[in-house]
Write an enzyme that holds these catalytic residues in place. Sequence first.
Site, mmCIF file in Angstrom:
data_model
loop_
_atom_site.group_PDB
_atom_site.id
_atom_site.type_symbol
_atom_site.label_atom_id
_atom_site.label_comp_id
_atom_site.label_asym_id
_atom_site.label_seq_id
_atom_site.Cartn_x
_atom_site.Cartn_y
_atom_site.Cartn_z
ATOM 1 N N LEU A 153 0.764 -1.221 -0.065
ATOM 2 C CA LEU A 153 0.029 0.172 0.035
ATOM 3 C C LEU A 153 0.916 1.013 0.041
ATOM 4 O O LEU A 153 1.830 1.004 0.721
ATOM 5 C CB LEU A 153 -0.832 0.003 1.094
ATOM 6 C CG LEU A 153 -2.236 -0.772 1.246
ATOM 7 C CD1 LEU A 153 -2.949 -0.434 2.385
ATOM 8 C CD2 LEU A 153 -2.972 -0.338 0.065
ATOM 9 N N ASP A 154 0.624 2.461 -0.660
ATOM 10 C CA ASP A 154 1.449 3.635 -0.680
ATOM 11 C C ASP A 154 1.463 4.088 0.721
ATOM 12 O O ASP A 154 0.729 3.749 1.679
ATOM 13 C CB ASP A 154 0.556 4.617 -1.786
ATOM 14 C CG ASP A 154 0.421 4.021 -3.121
ATOM 15 O OD1 ASP A 154 1.514 3.023 -3.531
ATOM 16 O OD2 ASP A 154 -0.348 4.448 -4.025
ATOM 17 N N LYS A 155 2.469 4.994 0.947
ATOM 18 C CA LYS A 155 2.700 5.328 2.190
ATOM 19 C C LYS A 155 1.717 6.085 2.715
ATOM 20 O O LYS A 155 1.443 6.005 3.896
ATOM 21 C CB LYS A 155 4.051 6.190 2.014
ATOM 22 C CG LYS A 155 4.481 6.920 3.391
ATOM 23 C CD LYS A 155 5.663 7.843 3.233
ATOM 24 C CE LYS A 155 6.003 8.506 4.334
ATOM 25 N NZ LYS A 155 7.304 9.332 4.238
ATOM 26 N N SER A 168 -1.796 5.728 1.957
ATOM 27 C CA SER A 168 -2.753 4.808 1.878
ATOM 28 C C SER A 168 -2.788 4.118 3.134
ATOM 29 O O SER A 168 -1.934 3.980 3.812
ATOM 30 C CB SER A 168 -2.608 4.010 0.658
ATOM 31 O OG SER A 168 -2.770 4.582 -0.589
#
Length: 242
Positions: free
Chosen positions: A106-108, A110
Amino acid sequence: MNEKIRLDKFISNQTGVSRSETKKLIKKGFAAVNGTAVKNAEISVDPESDTVVFCGDTLSYKKYIYIMMNKPADVVSASRSPEERTVVDLVPDSMKRRGLFPAGRLDKDSTGFVLITDDGEFAHSVLSPSRHVPKTYLVTAETELSPENEKKFMSGVELSDGVTKPAKITKTEKYIDGHPVYEVVLFEGRYHQIKRMFSSLGSCVLGLHRISFGGLKLDESLLPGECRELGSEEVAEITKNR
């Protein structure tokens, strides 16, 4: 016949304590096997039948561990980072083991469901594009997508690395600060895929929260940064397509 394993390796694998530190503690008398104190780190134990006590705790053998985390923002989906906090850093000592890693990313910025495990084969199977294991997200968009663009989203969007696989998108009744929230289901995991899909259709993602992995939903009782171990039935749910 069960496979035996060196005592120091068994303890290190089950506790996350380094092998070198484990050996030191064993030599100091902090380990016992079947009720007998042991100071030789090289002896072999049967992890399924022998009782191993280390630093006063009885170690229950688990070949692998599977952890559900509600990832907070500003934490990276990685095993280690020299500069930033990782999801593995947030795992409590009671669940720490050697080799833990997040299955997928997951993106930072998110949030939501991250699966953390030390089972590489299982992680590969659920992340493989050929398995089509879906992941579901709540996406806060800057602006609403037109009905035509929603159809494009569901049929496949042209990105720089090719056309995406068909995805599912449903506009919810929820708004956050006046911005619409969509439920999106992906069957692949490209880099920044949802953000890129929305951008190509004229909108911008303001927030992204993963709510399920395969057939398993995020435990809503977990606060951001909290996690818990999954049972075998829950692990099996991950592989089910919803």
